[in-house]
Structure formats: C-alpha cells, structure tokens
Write an enzyme that holds these catalytic residues in place. Structure first.
Site, mmCIF file in Angstrom:
data_model
loop_
_atom_site.group_PDB
_atom_site.id
_atom_site.type_symbol
_atom_site.label_atom_id
_atom_site.label_comp_id
_atom_site.label_asym_id
_atom_site.label_seq_id
_atom_site.Cartn_x
_atom_site.Cartn_y
_atom_site.Cartn_z
ATOM 1 C CG HIS A 15 -0.202 0.060 2.532
ATOM 2 N ND1 HIS A 15 0.352 1.212 3.044
ATOM 3 C CD2 HIS A 15 0.073 -0.922 3.429
ATOM 4 C CE1 HIS A 15 0.934 0.948 4.201
ATOM 5 N NE2 HIS A 15 0.783 -0.338 4.461
ATOM 6 C CD GLU A 95 0.708 -4.728 8.685
ATOM 7 O OE1 GLU A 95 1.212 -5.862 8.497
ATOM 8 O OE2 GLU A 95 1.261 -3.664 8.356
#
Length: 227
Positions: A15, A95
C-alpha cells in the site's frame, strides 16, 4: 493444476504511504483497518499504477486486496484495467494484527521485545505473530492456486497488501528460512515485487528484497529465488 495455466506474473504491491506511516499516534484513536492513505500515498500508488498498466499491456489480470482501507485506496489509485468481478477483497491478506487501539508506550515495549525475540515467532499481546500471518498466507495460496486450473486463468495476478505480508508470502512461496526472512527489509510504500514465471514454469523474483542484516548469508535455495 496444469502448469501451462500458471500466470506469467504474480505482482505484489505494498500500500501507499498511510497516515500511520507518518504519525503512529493515529493507532491510538483510529482502528488499524480504517487508517487511510496520505496525499503522498495516493500519488505513489498512481505512479505505480501507470507502470503496472504498461507491464500488463492489455493482458488478463485478477486482483486480490487486503480489506484494510489503505490497501483498498491504493488499489483504487492504481486504476488497473480490471472489471469489478475480477477484484477479490481477501481478509487473509490483512496486516499483522497488533490488537486493538494501541498504547504507544506498550507498543514500543513490545517492539523492543520483538527485536530481541525475533519477528517471525514473537506474538503481540492479543495480536498475531509473524508465523500466524505465514499460516493464513499459506491458506490463501491454496485458494489462489485453484483459480489457475483452467484455460481461462488470468495471465497476471496483482495482490495489494502490506509489507510484512509480502515478505511472508515470498517466504512461503520460495521456502525461505526464518533467519533469511528476518534479515529482509519491507518494500517501500507502493513498491511492486514481481514474481516472473520461467520456462520451467517456476517463478523467480525480478529482483531480491534488500537486506537490513547482511550478516545473514542467503542459502543456495534463497539465492535461486531471484533472477
């Protein structure tokens, strides 16, 4: 699975720069999964998207993305040429969980303990260890492989996720050791990591991860994972 249907490329993308990358106090008041990109993060993802569209050059592509906001915003900014039905939001690509709202002093203490203990096996209080992420990435790979067993399988796969998850994906794929994994840096924000299919249908990294700890010498197996 027929080897001939394997995609030409598997492209992992971290990201773009998030609010948490520039100010880690946001985790005190914003849930990790709701932390978004900064304006710079959007621009990083936009530039990466331009490069990827040139690489894909009209070939078919399937896309997987972490459900976290910063990953979904990165995917939007990439502007890949895919239909909505070709995008899968995949919770197993999230994550590493560090629990809920974070106390900065507590997290600093746990990070120091993780550095002493090892990033793969250390488990955050009420959260995950690196090995937990490795396990869920392994189950994701099993699901992804099933989508390759067809003449209609995509020629490319793009996975938008997180730095640690990317390293663990490659650790699982290439069977790296814990020591080698722990010696590697995360990719930069919005940086792609490309696995290229070779004539023998195996994959190699277009370039290796950088190592923050050069004292760890890659094994022959680990060296063979890149071009």
């Amino acid at each position: 699975m027929s080897l001939e249907y394997r995609p030409r490329r598997i492209i992992l993308v971290r990201h773009g720069e998030s609010e948490g990358n520039v100010d880690d106090t946001v985790y005190e008041r914003i849930p990790d999964h709701r932390v978004g990109l900064t304006p710079r993060g959007y621009e990083q993802a936009r530039r990466t998207g331009e490069a990827l569209r040139g690489i894909l050059a009209g070939e078919s592509v399937d896309v997987y993305a972490s459900p976290y906001l910063r990953a979904r915003e990165t995917l939007e900014a990439l502007a890949l040429p895919v239909a909505p039905g070709d995008v899968r939001v995949e919770p197993r690509l999230r994550e590493q969980d560090w629990a809920n709202f974070q106390d900065p002093a507590d997290i600093a203490e746990q990070r120091a303990a993780r550095d002493r203990y090892g990033h793969f096996f250390y488990r955050f209080k009420d959260g995950e260890s690196g090995s937990d992420v490795y396990d869920r990435v392994s189950t994701f790979l099993e699901s992804m492989f099933r989508n390759f067993d067809s003449p209609a399988a995509p020629r490319n796969v793009v996975i938008v996720t997180h730095g640690l998850t990317m390293r663990l994906f490659c650790m699982r794929w290439f069977h790296w050791s814990v020591e080698y994994f722990e010696s590697l840096d995360n990719p930069d924000n919005a940086e792609p990591v490309v696995l290229l299919r070779q004539p023998d249908h195996r994959y190699r990294l277009e370039r290796p991860f950088t190592q923050w700890n050069p004292d760890v010498v890659p094994s022959e197996r680990e060296r063979s994972s890149w071009l």
